[in-house]
Design a protein around this motif. Structure first.
Motif, short mmCIF file in Angstrom:
data_model
loop_
_atom_site.label_atom_id
_atom_site.label_comp_id
_atom_site.label_asym_id
_atom_site.label_seq_id
_atom_site.Cartn_x
_atom_site.Cartn_y
_atom_site.Cartn_z
N THR A 45 12.36 7.56 10.79
CA THR A 45 11.09 6.79 10.19
C THR A 45 11.45 5.46 9.49
O THR A 45 10.71 4.61 9.93
CB THR A 45 10.44 7.82 9.02
OG1 THR A 45 10.20 9.02 9.81
CG2 THR A 45 9.39 7.15 8.54
N GLY A 48 11.52 3.26 12.43
CA GLY A 48 10.14 2.96 12.95
C GLY A 48 9.30 2.04 12.15
O GLY A 48 8.85 1.05 12.40
N TRP A 49 9.75 2.32 10.84
CA TRP A 49 8.90 1.23 9.85
C TRP A 49 9.50 -0.08 10.03
O TRP A 49 8.70 -1.19 9.83
CB TRP A 49 9.32 1.75 8.44
CG TRP A 49 7.90 2.43 7.71
CD1 TRP A 49 7.66 3.75 7.85
CD2 TRP A 49 6.94 1.67 7.48
NE1 TRP A 49 6.58 3.79 7.15
CE2 TRP A 49 6.11 2.81 6.59
CE3 TRP A 49 6.72 0.56 6.95
CZ2 TRP A 49 4.90 2.48 6.14
CZ3 TRP A 49 5.44 0.08 6.20
CH2 TRP A 49 4.55 1.04 5.78
N GLY A 52 8.12 -1.57 13.48
CA GLY A 52 6.78 -1.75 13.34
C GLY A 52 6.44 -2.87 12.43
O GLY A 52 5.43 -3.68 12.52
N VAL A 60 -1.92 -1.13 10.08
CA VAL A 60 -1.14 -0.05 9.71
C VAL A 60 -1.95 1.18 8.94
O VAL A 60 -2.21 0.60 7.81
CB VAL A 60 0.12 -0.51 9.11
CG1 VAL A 60 0.95 0.66 8.75
CG2 VAL A 60 0.98 -1.68 9.73
N ARG A 62 -2.16 5.24 8.28
CA ARG A 62 -1.72 6.82 8.19
C ARG A 62 -2.84 7.70 8.87
O ARG A 62 -3.97 7.79 8.29
CB ARG A 62 -1.43 7.21 6.64
CG ARG A 62 -0.64 8.60 6.65
CD ARG A 62 0.87 8.13 6.47
NE ARG A 62 1.33 9.48 6.17
CZ ARG A 62 2.48 10.17 6.61
NH1 ARG A 62 2.96 9.52 7.75
NH2 ARG A 62 3.11 11.09 5.98
N TRP A 67 2.55 7.15 10.52
CA TRP A 67 2.24 6.03 10.22
C TRP A 67 2.13 5.15 11.64
O TRP A 67 2.98 5.26 12.43
CB TRP A 67 3.65 5.39 9.45
CG TRP A 67 3.69 5.88 8.16
CD1 TRP A 67 4.65 6.65 7.67
CD2 TRP A 67 2.99 5.44 7.01
NE1 TRP A 67 4.47 6.91 6.50
CE2 TRP A 67 3.49 6.22 5.88
CE3 TRP A 67 1.82 4.56 6.77
CZ2 TRP A 67 2.69 6.11 4.53
CZ3 TRP A 67 1.57 4.43 5.51
CH2 TRP A 67 1.86 5.04 4.49
N CYS A 83 7.10 7.27 19.38
CA CYS A 83 7.21 8.07 17.93
C CYS A 83 8.62 7.94 17.78
O CYS A 83 9.72 8.37 18.68
CB CYS A 83 6.80 9.46 18.35
SG CYS A 83 6.95 10.26 16.53
N CYS A 87 6.88 7.54 12.52
CA CYS A 87 5.94 6.55 12.95
C CYS A 87 5.38 6.37 14.52
O CYS A 87 6.48 6.88 15.25
CB CYS A 87 6.95 5.07 12.84
SG CYS A 87 7.26 5.01 10.90
#
Length: 153
Positions: A45, A48-49, A52, A60, A62, A67, A83, A87
């Motif tokens: 995650t 990914g954050w 992203g 962005v 939820r 996310w 994925c 995210c």
């Protein structure tokens, strides 16, 4: 999308899922659905954050526990999106509830396998019709096959 999947694909899909389940027996239980796998999910995650945040030019938000990073350049993700942990990284296309349902299964797979997820996914292969992770996430929801032909069990 594979408009007309090849003959015998469902049998090969079921065999791929069974092969993956047999392979899971070799993974020490301390690595599956455990504090270690949750740490791997958190790591995914975070990756990914970061990815992203670097490349997303869209909203962005939820949704369905994920996310969702939109507006990413096509070279920053595979196929229609990817994925990574919790995210979902994607381009500027419409993100439907069905796609998010599919991606939410991938997020659960990340929680189960943690750090092993990227390797296991790579070993499962790029063909969604024989990749157990795609099959179990739902080929229809993932837009790999038309509605009414999925082999998900």
């Amino acid at each position: 999308m594979i408009a007309v999947p090849p003959a015998g694909w469902e049998e090969r899909a079921r065999a791929a899922v069974a092969r993956g389940e047999r392979g899971d027996r070799w993974i020490p239980s301390v690595l599956l659905d455990s504090p270690i796998s949750r740490l791997g999910f958190a790591w995914g995650t975070a990756v990914g954050w970061v990815w992203g945040t670097l490349w997303s030019t869209g909203r962005v938000e939820r949704r369905q526990g994920l996310w969702v990073f939109r507006g990413m350049p096509a070279w920053t993700f595979g196929r229609g999106g990817v994925c990574v942990g919790g995210c979902f990284l994607t381009g500027s296309g419409v993100v439907t509830d069905a796609v998010l349902r599919h991606e939410a299964v991938h997020a659960r797979q990340w929680r189960r396998y943690g750090f092993l997820m990227p390797l296991l996914y790579l070993l499962a292969g790029r063909n969604p019709l024989t990749n157990r992770f795609e099959i179990l996430a739902g080929l229809e929801d993932g837009n790999y096959v038309p509605r009414g032909v999925s082999a998900r069990e």
